[in-house]
Design a protein around this motif. Structure first.
Motif, short mmCIF file in Angstrom:
data_model
loop_
_atom_site.label_atom_id
_atom_site.label_comp_id
_atom_site.label_asym_id
_atom_site.label_seq_id
_atom_site.Cartn_x
_atom_site.Cartn_y
_atom_site.Cartn_z
N ARG A 402 -13.22 -1.90 0.90
CA ARG A 402 -12.00 -1.94 1.70
C ARG A 402 -10.82 -2.30 0.80
O ARG A 402 -10.92 -3.23 -0.01
CB ARG A 402 -12.12 -2.96 2.84
CG ARG A 402 -13.16 -2.57 3.89
CD ARG A 402 -13.37 -3.64 4.95
NE ARG A 402 -14.33 -3.21 5.95
CZ ARG A 402 -14.01 -2.79 7.18
NH1 ARG A 402 -12.72 -2.77 7.53
NH2 ARG A 402 -14.94 -2.41 8.03
N VAL A 403 -9.74 -1.57 0.95
CA VAL A 403 -8.51 -1.80 0.18
C VAL A 403 -7.42 -2.20 1.17
O VAL A 403 -7.05 -1.39 2.04
CB VAL A 403 -8.10 -0.55 -0.61
CG1 VAL A 403 -6.82 -0.82 -1.38
CG2 VAL A 403 -9.21 -0.12 -1.55
N GLY A 404 -6.94 -3.43 1.06
CA GLY A 404 -5.95 -3.92 2.00
C GLY A 404 -6.49 -3.98 3.42
O GLY A 404 -5.74 -3.79 4.38
N GLY A 405 -7.81 -4.19 3.56
CA GLY A 405 -8.42 -4.25 4.88
C GLY A 405 -8.82 -2.90 5.44
O GLY A 405 -9.47 -2.85 6.49
N ARG A 406 -8.45 -1.81 4.77
CA ARG A 406 -8.75 -0.47 5.27
C ARG A 406 -9.97 0.09 4.53
O ARG A 406 -9.99 0.11 3.30
CB ARG A 406 -7.55 0.45 5.05
CG ARG A 406 -7.75 1.87 5.55
CD ARG A 406 -6.48 2.68 5.36
NE ARG A 406 -6.09 2.70 3.96
CZ ARG A 406 -6.56 3.60 3.07
NH1 ARG A 406 -7.42 4.51 3.46
NH2 ARG A 406 -6.13 3.57 1.83
N PRO A 407 -11.01 0.55 5.25
CA PRO A 407 -12.20 1.07 4.58
C PRO A 407 -11.91 2.38 3.87
O PRO A 407 -11.19 3.25 4.39
CB PRO A 407 -13.21 1.26 5.72
CG PRO A 407 -12.37 1.39 6.96
CD PRO A 407 -11.15 0.55 6.74
N VAL A 408 -12.42 2.52 2.66
CA VAL A 408 -12.31 3.75 1.89
C VAL A 408 -13.71 4.16 1.44
O VAL A 408 -14.65 3.38 1.49
CB VAL A 408 -11.39 3.57 0.66
CG1 VAL A 408 -9.98 3.22 1.09
CG2 VAL A 408 -11.93 2.50 -0.27
#
Length: 421
Positions: A402-408
């Motif tokens: 997760r980057v900045g709380g967003r899953p990638v």
């Protein structure tokens, strides 16, 4: 086709019969046919299921063998890349040693050239002074000879004049010999200066060749790292600035280099050397950043991918699943700090690690957790064992980035790191 029939049952004391109507016969025949047909169908289904299960197991074994071969090939490629990186580092160290040796030779050559230039200037000044003294002595000699021709003095004056002429003659001879010696020294100095200039030119050519090799090596080393971070969706320049702010100490071996001792404001060799050192510093910062970004794989043993990132069964699957034997070691994919280690709904036993650049990794469905919250871990450090805890249909690792709380997609980082490391 089915006429009425009578079935007689006779005993010792009586005789009875059973009447078989056409409808009863049809019902019995239909029931028997249905039982036989159902038995054939059930047997066929069981046989087909058994054959299909055998094919599926064989296919699973073949897939596992293919995955293991691919993993072995990837491991061999990774080992070869690591050996090549070590060899490249050794070559780079040798090149730096050659640059240091060349720098010392250049400095010594420039010092010798300056000494020769100073010696030539001294010889030229001596030649000019000697020439002036010779001309003055020649003028005085001519004047004395003219005086001697106009009037020939006698006695002590004649003796004095004769002595003066002899002194001037010997001085002229000595001056001429000294002049010839100085001329020879000047010629030797000029020849030596030409040899030194030739040596300097050869050193510059050798220096230029080494610089070209180093610049090509730096280009080959930096470009894949740039592409790796770009492939992971990270801005290399912004990344380098963040790492540099965290490692802002100055000094050490990567200080600017100045090859020239002439005091000029610009030196091409120094500029090229400083450019190479700048790229070396960039590679070093890339190495630090790569240790702190999840470019590694969490499973080193044999495994297979069972589910990727994206929609699955109408819901979003936020990670990648790695299937393997129960208890398979799980490793941290980058340096970071454990922010959570325990049971989580759906995830089972879960480990969360916070990395730099706003990146967080999650390792779920573990059978055992080997770290504690607040613990600092390094890339490749074992953090747990593969299991089947939580909402899981089999032993596997659910891995998220997760980057900045967003899953990638974790495979973006894994593939980017695999292309380089």
């Amino acid at each position: 086709m089915l006429p009425e029939r009578r079935l007689f049952l006779r005993t010792d004391t009586e005789t009875r019969f059973i009447r078989l109507k056409p409808s009863s016969q049809l019902l019995a025949i239909s029931g028997s046919a249905f039982v036989v047909g159902w038995s054939i169908f059930a047997t066929a289904v069981l046989l087909m299921d058994s054959i299909g299960s055998g094919n599926f197991r064989a296919q699973a074994v073949r897939d596992q063998r293919v995955y293991e071969e691919r993993l072995n090939a990837m491991s061999s490629e990774r080992d070869a890349s690591a050996e090549e990186a070590v060899a490249a580092q050794d070559r780079f160290d040798d090149a730096l040693a050659q640059i240091s040796l060349m720098q010392s030779e250049l400095l010594q050559s420039e010092e010798r050239r300056k000494e020769l230039e100073t010696g030539i200037e001294v010889i030229q000044a001596t030649l000019r002074r000697t020439s002036r003294e010779r001309n003055q002595a020649r003028i005085q000699s001519q004047e004395l000879m003219a005086n001697a021709e106009n009037g020939t003095p006698s006695g002590p004056a004649s003796t004095e004049m004769t002595g003066t002429v002899d002194l001037l003659s010997s001085a002229l001879a000595s001056t001429a010999a000294e002049r010839d010696m100085i001329a020879e020294d000047a010629e030797f100095a000029i020849e030596r200066a030409a040899e030194v200039e030739l040596e300097l030119e050869l050193l510059h050519e050798k220096n230029d060749q080494i610089f070209r090799q180093l610049e090509e090596a730096m280009l080959v080393s930096v470009e894949p790292l740039d592409e790796m971070f770009k492939a992971a969706g990270m801005d290399p320049d912004n990344l380098i600035n963040q790492v540099r702010r965290g490692y802002s100490g100055q000094g050490g071996p990567l200080t600017p280099v100045q090859f020239s001792t002439s005091g000029s404001s610009y030196d091409a060799d120094a500029a090229r050397a400083n450019g190479i050192l700048s790229k070396m510093d960039r590679i070093n910062l890339y190495r630090i950043a790569a240790e702190r970004a999840p470019f590694d794989t969490p499973v080193k043993s044999a495994f297979r991918f069972t589910s990727g990132f994206g929609p699955r069964w109408g819901r979003m699957h936020n990670g990648t699943d790695f299937a393997g034997p129960h208890g398979t070691p799980i490793y941290s994919t980058a340096d970071g700090v454990v922010i959570s280690a325990g049971w989580a709904s759906g995830y089972g036993r879960l480990v969360k690690i916070q990395h730099e650049f706003g990146i967080e990794t999650r390792y779920a469905h573990l059978s055992r957790i080997r770290v504690q919250p607040g613990q600092r871990v390094s890339r490749g450090e074992r953090i747990g064992d593969m299991g089947n805890s939580g909402r899981s249909t089999g032993t596997h690792l659910h891995y998220e980035v997760r980057v900045g709380g967003r899953p990638v997609n974790p495979m973006i980082y894994i593939k980017a790191g695999r292309d380089v490391f």
